[in-house]
Design a protein around this motif. Structure first.
Motif, PDB file in Angstrom:
ATOM      1  N   ASP A 299       4.852 -11.451   0.888  1.00  0.00           N
ATOM      2  CA  ASP A 299       4.628 -10.697   2.123  1.00  0.00           C
ATOM      3  C   ASP A 299       4.743  -9.207   1.833  1.00  0.00           C
ATOM      4  OD1 ASP A 299       4.378 -13.141   3.258  1.00  0.00           O
ATOM      5  OD2 ASP A 299       6.363 -13.129   4.229  1.00  0.00           O
ATOM      6  N   GLU A 300       3.863  -8.449   2.435  1.00  0.00           N
ATOM      7  CA  GLU A 300       3.848  -6.985   2.355  1.00  0.00           C
ATOM      8  C   GLU A 300       3.955  -6.515   0.894  1.00  0.00           C
ATOM      9  OE1 GLU A 300       6.867  -5.415   4.878  1.00  0.00           O
ATOM     10  OE2 GLU A 300       6.007  -6.286   6.705  1.00  0.00           O
ATOM     11  N   SER A 301       3.054  -7.023   0.055  1.00  0.00           N
ATOM     12  CA  SER A 301       3.080  -6.705  -1.378  1.00  0.00           C
ATOM     13  C   SER A 301       1.889  -5.879  -1.842  1.00  0.00           C
ATOM     14  CB  SER A 301       3.143  -7.996  -2.203  1.00  0.00           C
ATOM     15  OG  SER A 301       2.025  -8.822  -1.916  1.00  0.00           O
ATOM     16  N   VAL A 302       0.946  -5.563  -0.977  1.00  0.00           N
ATOM     17  CA  VAL A 302      -0.232  -4.797  -1.392  1.00  0.00           C
ATOM     18  C   VAL A 302      -0.435  -3.630  -0.438  1.00  0.00           C
ATOM     19  CG1 VAL A 302      -1.351  -6.794  -2.452  1.00  0.00           C
ATOM     20  CG2 VAL A 302      -1.815  -6.235  -0.060  1.00  0.00           C
ATOM     21  N   ASP A 303      -1.167  -2.628  -0.921  1.00  0.00           N
ATOM     22  CA  ASP A 303      -1.443  -1.428  -0.128  1.00  0.00           C
ATOM     23  C   ASP A 303      -2.834  -1.459   0.523  1.00  0.00           C
ATOM     24  OD1 ASP A 303       0.990   0.231  -0.821  1.00  0.00           O
ATOM     25  OD2 ASP A 303       0.177  -0.157  -2.834  1.00  0.00           O
ATOM     26  N   VAL A 304      -3.766  -2.124  -0.112  1.00  0.00           N
ATOM     27  CA  VAL A 304      -5.141  -2.167   0.413  1.00  0.00           C
ATOM     28  C   VAL A 304      -5.638  -3.602   0.321  1.00  0.00           C
ATOM     29  CG1 VAL A 304      -7.500  -1.301   0.205  1.00  0.00           C
ATOM     30  CG2 VAL A 304      -5.561   0.198  -0.339  1.00  0.00           C
ATOM     31  N   ALA A 305      -6.201  -4.086   1.424  1.00  0.00           N
ATOM     32  CA  ALA A 305      -6.857  -5.414   1.448  1.00  0.00           C
ATOM     33  C   ALA A 305      -8.348  -5.191   1.714  1.00  0.00           C
ATOM     34  CB  ALA A 305      -6.239  -6.298   2.524  1.00  0.00           C
TER      35      ALA A 305
END
Length: 419
Positions: A315-321
């Motif tokens: 969870d909440e591990s990337v900056d851009v999807a």
């Protein structure tokens, strides 16, 4: 020759007896037997060379019939005076003595028979007795309707002959059809091989295009779980799909993934990116950022095969999807909720989709807002694609089992027309 003696004197010279003998006192001595034979022979020649009397049918009037009867009686009297002819027995009656037939001249042969030709041509009467010449018969004048009917019948006969009416040509043995290899033209064989290769290539392209349309339709009309099962059963299907997709991209004025490449190059390289439906990993190969690549089948070693609604990230591990032409399937709400889960608060969601898929842009943006994404900017000026930049404002609430999907997320399937 000799002078022709009157009929009376010739008869007296030919007759034997006391009248033909000369007196011993003077005059001409009686002829010898040799002289008599010569005189008889001369008389026969004269009789044969004399003109024949006309027939009774050709005579006219009573005078001609009288002269004819006299002409018929005169040779009888002459034959009676001559006595027995040579070759007849002495003492036989004159009626039983042989009569010398008159010499008849044979008619001259016809010119065509003398020339060695065949049978003479039949006369006009004989031709008229047989079949009539069609050219001599007058042609019947046809009306306009009769002429049209005749032309229609001719066309029907021609079509019948061109189809089933023609007889099949006789079968040619294989040895006669195939010429020996020594006489084959190498240039002609090379041309035939090139044509066969081009024809095979076109047929393969058509078959692959048809298969691409089928796979594309399955991806847009089924859920992500069904799509995973489809490619597990047929691993080659995704390769066929991406080859067809590459042919479609080559016809577009711009590939939308290039917009996202330019966007990320202007951001810090420390940003972590999650690429949903990465395909051939063009985004990961074009930027310095760490990119997690997810897809249904691995076309590149960097790809992680998974369901887009259940990616293996914290969870909440990337900056851009990123969703570049990847909002496929009927469970879009689950896929976008999964993107909200892996994004940090304040993270960026980038979406690019075909313009024709959006029935209502406001409803789509409102549905994203209910999922926790706030719209920053959008570009709907393109003829082919629309792009959106959104920011995660809050964590999205997971949909319950009894709740339905958001109405604004129902996008049209992108189906290619058959050609």
């Amino acid at each position: 020759m000799f002078e022709e003696a009157p009929w009376g004197e010739a008869a007296e010279l030919a007759l034997p007896g006391p009248r033909a003998e000369a007196s011993p006192s003077g005059g001409r001595p009686p002829p010898s037997p040799a002289q008599r034979r010569r005189l008889l022979a001369t008389l026969r020649r004269l009789q044969s060379s004399a003109p024949r009397p006309p027939s009774p049918s050709s005579s006219s009037g009573r005078g001609s019939s009288a002269s004819d009867s006299e002409a018929e009686q005169q040779p009888e009297r002459k034959r009676a005076r001559k006595g027995p002819q040579a070759g007849s027995p002495p003492g036989a009656p004159q009626s039983q003595q042989q009569r010398l037939p008159a010499r008849k001249e044979e008619p001259a042969p016809r010119a065509d028979k003398a020339a060695g030709g065949g049978d003479p041509e039949p006369s006009s009467k004989q031709r008229s007795a047989g079949a009539k010449d069609p050219e001599e018969e007058p042609r019947q004048r046809l009306t306009r309707r009769q002429w049209k009917n005749r032309q229609k019948n001719k066309r029907r006969q021609n079509r019948f002959k061109a189809g089933q009416g023609q007889e099949e040509p006789p079968a040619v043995p294989a040895a006669a059809e195939e010429p020996p290899s020594s006489q084959e033209d190498p240039a002609g064989q090379e041309l035939l091989s090139e044509r066969a290769a081009s024809l095979r290539l076109r047929m393969e392209e058509r078959l692959e295009s048809a298969r691409f349309r089928f796979i594309n339709q399955q991806l847009y009309t089924s859920s992500s779980q069904q799509a995973v099962q489809l490619f597990q059963e047929d691993p080659e299907a995704l390769a066929v799909y991406h080859r067809g997709f590459a042919r479609q991209v080559a016809q577009w004025p711009e590939n939308p993934v290039q917009r996202f490449v330019r966007y990320l190059r202007q951001r810090p390289a420390s940003f972590v990116v999650a690429d949903f439906g990465c395909g051939d990993c063009m985004l990961a190969r074009s930027v310095r950022n760490k990119v997690h690549c997810f897809d249904l089948v691995a076309l590149d070693p960097r790809v992680i095969v998974c369901d887009m609604a259940q990616v293996p990230l914290d969870d909440e591990s990337v900056d851009v999807a990123v969703f570049c032409l990847a909002l496929m399937g009927t469970n879009l709400q689950e896929i976008l909720e999964e993107a909200n889960r892996v994004l940090r608060v304040g993270g960026t969601l980038l979406v690019a989709e075909v313009a024709s898929r959006f029935p209502d842009l406001r409803a789509f943006v409102a549905a994203l807002a209910r999922l926790g994404f706030r719209l920053l900017r959008k570009d709907v000026t393109g003829s082919h694609f629309f792009t959106f930049e959104l920011r995660k404002a809050e964590a999205a609430k997971r949909k319950g089992r009894g709740e339905g999907a958001l109405p604004g997320l129902a996008l049209r399937p992108c189906l290619y027309k058959r050609r």
